[in-house]
Scaffold this motif. Structure first.
Motif, PDB file in Angstrom:
ATOM      1  N   LYS A  38       4.519 -13.358  -6.047  1.00  0.00           N
ATOM      2  CA  LYS A  38       4.355 -12.047  -5.190  1.00  0.00           C
ATOM      3  C   LYS A  38       2.734 -12.214  -4.828  1.00  0.00           C
ATOM      4  O   LYS A  38       2.119 -11.815  -3.714  1.00  0.00           O
ATOM      5  N   THR A  39       2.062 -12.191  -6.160  1.00  0.00           N
ATOM      6  CA  THR A  39       0.517 -12.189  -6.278  1.00  0.00           C
ATOM      7  C   THR A  39       0.078 -13.138  -5.113  1.00  0.00           C
ATOM      8  O   THR A  39      -0.867 -13.304  -4.498  1.00  0.00           O
ATOM      9  N   LEU A  40       0.721 -14.478  -5.311  1.00  0.00           N
ATOM     10  CA  LEU A  40       0.008 -15.718  -4.707  1.00  0.00           C
ATOM     11  C   LEU A  40       0.564 -15.400  -3.350  1.00  0.00           C
ATOM     12  O   LEU A  40      -0.515 -16.040  -2.381  1.00  0.00           O
ATOM     13  N   LYS A  41       1.640 -15.024  -2.780  1.00  0.00           N
ATOM     14  CA  LYS A  41       1.886 -14.868  -1.287  1.00  0.00           C
ATOM     15  C   LYS A  41       0.574 -13.993  -0.706  1.00  0.00           C
ATOM     16  O   LYS A  41      -0.006 -14.302   0.400  1.00  0.00           O
ATOM     17  N   THR A  42       0.302 -12.968  -1.510  1.00  0.00           N
ATOM     18  CA  THR A  42      -0.800 -12.238  -0.983  1.00  0.00           C
ATOM     19  C   THR A  42      -2.101 -12.724  -0.830  1.00  0.00           C
ATOM     20  O   THR A  42      -3.046 -12.237  -0.053  1.00  0.00           O
ATOM     21  N   ASP A 118       0.197  -9.235 -12.169  1.00  0.00           N
ATOM     22  CA  ASP A 118       1.092  -8.243 -11.836  1.00  0.00           C
ATOM     23  C   ASP A 118       0.561  -7.218 -10.649  1.00  0.00           C
ATOM     24  O   ASP A 118       0.825  -6.258 -10.645  1.00  0.00           O
ATOM     25  N   GLU A 119      -0.500  -7.853  -9.794  1.00  0.00           N
ATOM     26  CA  GLU A 119      -0.876  -7.177  -8.931  1.00  0.00           C
ATOM     27  C   GLU A 119      -0.606  -7.971  -7.291  1.00  0.00           C
ATOM     28  O   GLU A 119      -0.558  -8.831  -7.409  1.00  0.00           O
ATOM     29  N   VAL A 120      -0.598  -6.994  -6.316  1.00  0.00           N
ATOM     30  CA  VAL A 120      -0.602  -7.506  -5.078  1.00  0.00           C
ATOM     31  C   VAL A 120      -1.532  -7.056  -4.204  1.00  0.00           C
ATOM     32  O   VAL A 120      -2.021  -5.735  -4.336  1.00  0.00           O
ATOM     33  N   ALA A 121      -2.363  -7.972  -3.357  1.00  0.00           N
ATOM     34  CA  ALA A 121      -3.565  -7.507  -2.895  1.00  0.00           C
ATOM     35  C   ALA A 121      -3.568  -7.152  -1.422  1.00  0.00           C
ATOM     36  O   ALA A 121      -2.246  -7.432  -0.647  1.00  0.00           O
ATOM     37  N   GLN A 145      -7.152  -0.333  -8.343  1.00  0.00           N
ATOM     38  CA  GLN A 145      -5.934  -1.062  -8.819  1.00  0.00           C
ATOM     39  C   GLN A 145      -4.970   0.339  -8.762  1.00  0.00           C
ATOM     40  O   GLN A 145      -4.853   1.029  -9.674  1.00  0.00           O
ATOM     41  N   LEU A 146      -4.165   0.313  -7.664  1.00  0.00           N
ATOM     42  CA  LEU A 146      -3.319   1.547  -7.476  1.00  0.00           C
ATOM     43  C   LEU A 146      -2.039   1.194  -8.252  1.00  0.00           C
ATOM     44  O   LEU A 146      -1.180   0.370  -8.011  1.00  0.00           O
ATOM     45  N   PRO A 147      -1.633   2.169  -9.202  1.00  0.00           N
ATOM     46  CA  PRO A 147      -0.362   1.761  -9.993  1.00  0.00           C
ATOM     47  C   PRO A 147       1.095   2.215  -9.268  1.00  0.00           C
ATOM     48  O   PRO A 147       1.083   3.065  -8.421  1.00  0.00           O
ATOM     49  N   VAL A 148       1.806   1.276  -9.333  1.00  0.00           N
ATOM     50  CA  VAL A 148       3.129   1.368  -8.787  1.00  0.00           C
ATOM     51  C   VAL A 148       4.269   1.545  -9.795  1.00  0.00           C
ATOM     52  O   VAL A 148       4.414   0.562 -10.823  1.00  0.00           O
ATOM     53  N   TRP A 229      -8.263  -2.770  -1.971  1.00  0.00           N
ATOM     54  CA  TRP A 229      -7.414  -2.152  -3.242  1.00  0.00           C
ATOM     55  C   TRP A 229      -6.193  -3.218  -3.348  1.00  0.00           C
ATOM     56  O   TRP A 229      -5.946  -4.114  -2.587  1.00  0.00           O
ATOM     57  N   VAL A 230      -5.804  -3.319  -4.552  1.00  0.00           N
ATOM     58  CA  VAL A 230      -4.494  -4.002  -4.931  1.00  0.00           C
ATOM     59  C   VAL A 230      -3.750  -2.974  -5.758  1.00  0.00           C
ATOM     60  O   VAL A 230      -4.050  -1.885  -6.219  1.00  0.00           O
ATOM     61  N   THR A 231      -2.526  -3.242  -5.675  1.00  0.00           N
ATOM     62  CA  THR A 231      -1.310  -2.431  -6.261  1.00  0.00           C
ATOM     63  C   THR A 231      -1.083  -3.228  -7.580  1.00  0.00           C
ATOM     64  O   THR A 231      -1.007  -4.405  -7.545  1.00  0.00           O
ATOM     65  N   GLN A 232      -0.629  -2.491  -8.537  1.00  0.00           N
ATOM     66  CA  GLN A 232      -0.676  -3.068  -9.931  1.00  0.00           C
ATOM     67  C   GLN A 232       0.987  -2.423 -10.348  1.00  0.00           C
ATOM     68  O   GLN A 232       1.136  -1.206 -10.581  1.00  0.00           O
TER      69      GLN A 232
END
Length: 327
Positions: A38-42, A118-121, A145-148, A229-232
């Motif tokens: 998921k990280t690499l896709k973003t 563990d993050e998505v950009a 780093q916005l927590p999910v 931002w990224v989500t984490q």
């Protein structure tokens, strides 16, 4: 292919000449290989105005499952990329391997961005970091780093200082606190000695804060990119009072270790112990204000836990002399 630093190349793909790459995204692997995809896709969906490469650093166990997942991804999504394996365990070791290998592989790079596995950009994550860097001529730029969280009842924790971003608006800031979602310019990479991060800090955590304090002492500047931002993804056991308390205590411990470096004498330690005790006495009034601001009752204890971590560390340091953490 390997070198004397226990680093080997697991996979590489070159579409551009390495000398033409201006920006490298480093992704250290510590978590689930499925999330890494998921990280690499973003990352590959980013469209910065400069040539981009991605460098993934495996730092797992005997089986390189993360490296294999990254290799499979890049085979299906060809881009300038490399996957390396760092056999020296630890967060600092993995980040050091990524930064040093990026400099070695891409000799003309102008900046390195770091994102966790563990993050998505955000769609314009890199553009946001680079725009703030250019606007303020900052040497190091950080973003939220916005927590999910996995469960609705855990959402209350996002207001706690352990999870909430340290700044709200873009612009110059005095300090950054995370080695993830950060852009580091070439000036810093050339100006700071290697290894960039101190592996001894892995014992107490805070290797990024240690590096940034040394960068600040060397005259480098910081900025915040609120829109980059990224989500984490937050593991379930992190969304607990016990983990939040332990993290708050660790922040105090790290603060004590860093303060010690500026004055390691016994007199300096006793002075810092007095400061830490003073912080503890003011922690509860400050905590009540934080409770009112966040609406989270447990946040009222945040400053107390940080101060307690400082006091505990100071007492330990006084008894341990000049030994490094973990010795």
């Amino acid at each position: 292919m390997s070198n004397g630093q226990d680093i080997s190349i697991h996979f590489q793909c070159e579409l551009e000449n390495r000398a033409d790459i201006d920006l490298v995204v480093v992704v250290p692997i510590f978590s689930d290989p499925d999330h890494l995809v998921k990280t690499l896709k973003t990352i590959v969906s980013q469209r910065p105005d400069v040539p981009l490469a991605t460098l993934v650093v495996e730092n797992g166990g005997e089986r390189p499952t993360g490296a294999d997942a990254a290799k499979a991804f890049f085979l299906n999504h060809p881009s300038d990329s490399a996957v390396i394996i760092c056999r020296r365990r630890g967060r600092c070791q993995a980040l050091n391997a990524g930064l040093s290998q990026a400099l070695e592989r891409y000799p003309n790079l102008q900046a390195i961005a770091v994102i966790g596995d563990d993050e998505v950009a955000a769609p314009e994550w890199l553009d946001g970091l680079m725009a703030v860097q250019e606007a303020y001529r900052a040497d190091i730029v950080g973003g939220p780093q916005l927590p999910v969280f996995k469960h609705p009842q855990e959402l209350r924790w996002k207001r706690h200082p352990v999870f909430a971003p340290p700044y709200d608006a873009s612009g110059p800031v005095p300090m950054l606190y995370s080695a993830s979602n950060v852009l580091v310019t070439r000036a810093v990479l050339e100006g700071m000695p290697q290894p960039f991060l101190d592996p001894a800090m892995d014992i107490v955590g805070g290797c990024a804060v240690d590096l940034f304090h040394r960068c600040k002492a060397a005259g480098f500047s910081f900025a915040w990119a609120a829109d980059a931002w990224v989500t984490q993804s937050v593991p379930e056991h992190h969304a607990t009072a016990a983990w939040v308390r332990a993290t708050s205590l660790r922040r105090g411990t790290v603060s004590a270790y860093l303060a010690r470096r500026s004055d390691p004498t016994l007199a300096g330690r006793l002075k810092r112990l007095g400061t830490s005790l003073a912080l503890m006495t003011t922690s509860l009034p400050r905590g009540v204000k934080l409770w009112a601001k966040t609406g989270l009752a447990f946040a009222a204890l945040y400053y107390f836990h940080v101060a307690r971590g400082r006091v505990t560390a100071e007492v330990g340091l006084i008894g341990r002399g000049d030994r490094k953490p973990g010795q």
